[in-house]
Design a protein around this motif. Structure first.
Motif, PDB file in Angstrom:
ATOM      1  N   ASP A   3       0.841  -1.206   0.000  1.00 27.66           N
ATOM      2  CA  ASP A   3       0.000   0.000   0.000  1.00 27.66           C
ATOM      3  C   ASP A   3       0.872   1.250   0.000  1.00 27.66           C
ATOM      4  O   ASP A   3       0.614   2.202  -0.743  1.00 27.66           O
ATOM      5  N   ARG A  13       2.601   1.571  -3.446  1.00 24.58           N
ATOM      6  CA  ARG A  13       1.676   2.038  -4.489  1.00 24.58           C
ATOM      7  C   ARG A  13       1.357   3.522  -4.344  1.00 24.58           C
ATOM      8  O   ARG A  13       1.113   4.209  -5.337  1.00 24.58           O
ATOM      9  N   ALA A  27       7.068  -4.336 -11.945  1.00 22.51           N
ATOM     10  CA  ALA A  27       5.609  -4.265 -11.949  1.00 22.51           C
ATOM     11  C   ALA A  27       4.999  -5.628 -12.247  1.00 22.51           C
ATOM     12  O   ALA A  27       3.992  -6.015 -11.646  1.00 22.51           O
ATOM     13  N   GLU A  83       2.454  -7.862  -9.829  1.00 19.89           N
ATOM     14  CA  GLU A  83       1.081  -8.023 -10.324  1.00 19.89           C
ATOM     15  C   GLU A  83       0.282  -9.105  -9.591  1.00 19.89           C
ATOM     16  O   GLU A  83      -0.877  -8.871  -9.239  1.00 19.89           O
ATOM     17  N   ARG A  89      -1.663  -7.819  -6.468  1.00 19.44           N
ATOM     18  CA  ARG A  89      -2.454  -6.591  -6.615  1.00 19.44           C
ATOM     19  C   ARG A  89      -3.528  -6.443  -5.543  1.00 19.44           C
ATOM     20  O   ARG A  89      -3.878  -5.332  -5.183  1.00 19.44           O
TER      21      ARG A  89
END
Length: 90
Positions: A48, A51, A64, A68, A71
């Motif tokens: 978190d 991001r 990335a 993934e 996510r």
């Protein structure tokens, strides 16, 4: 005697008010509880926070792609033992 009881009660109240919680654990305790014995290396990622940071927009495509599958996770703890890799996500 009543003065002594009042003084003792006041002291307890003051001591209780001065109590502060210790620092937060460096690794999420619920994730750390699942680390297997014999683990060589641990790495904790607060996804978190990652991001939300400006760095997230500049992550290389490879990084990335690795992130993934996580996510929906907010935190991930990576544990290695020799050539084995375990990802514990929450």
């Amino acid at each position: 005697m009543p003065g002594l009881r009042l003084s003792a009660a006041a002291t307890l109240v003051i001591l209780a008010a001065c109590h502060t919680a210790g620092p937060a654990p460096a690794i999420d305790p619920e994730l750390a509880a699942r680390v297997p014995l014999g683990t060589d290396t641990l790495a904790f990622l607060d996804l978190d926070q990652l991001r939300a940071s400006p760095v997230a927009a500049h992550l290389p495509a490879r990084v990335a792609a690795v992130l993934e599958p996580f996510r929906a996770a907010s935190r991930v703890l990576l544990a290695t033992r020799g050539m084995e890799l375990l990802a514990i996500a929450r």
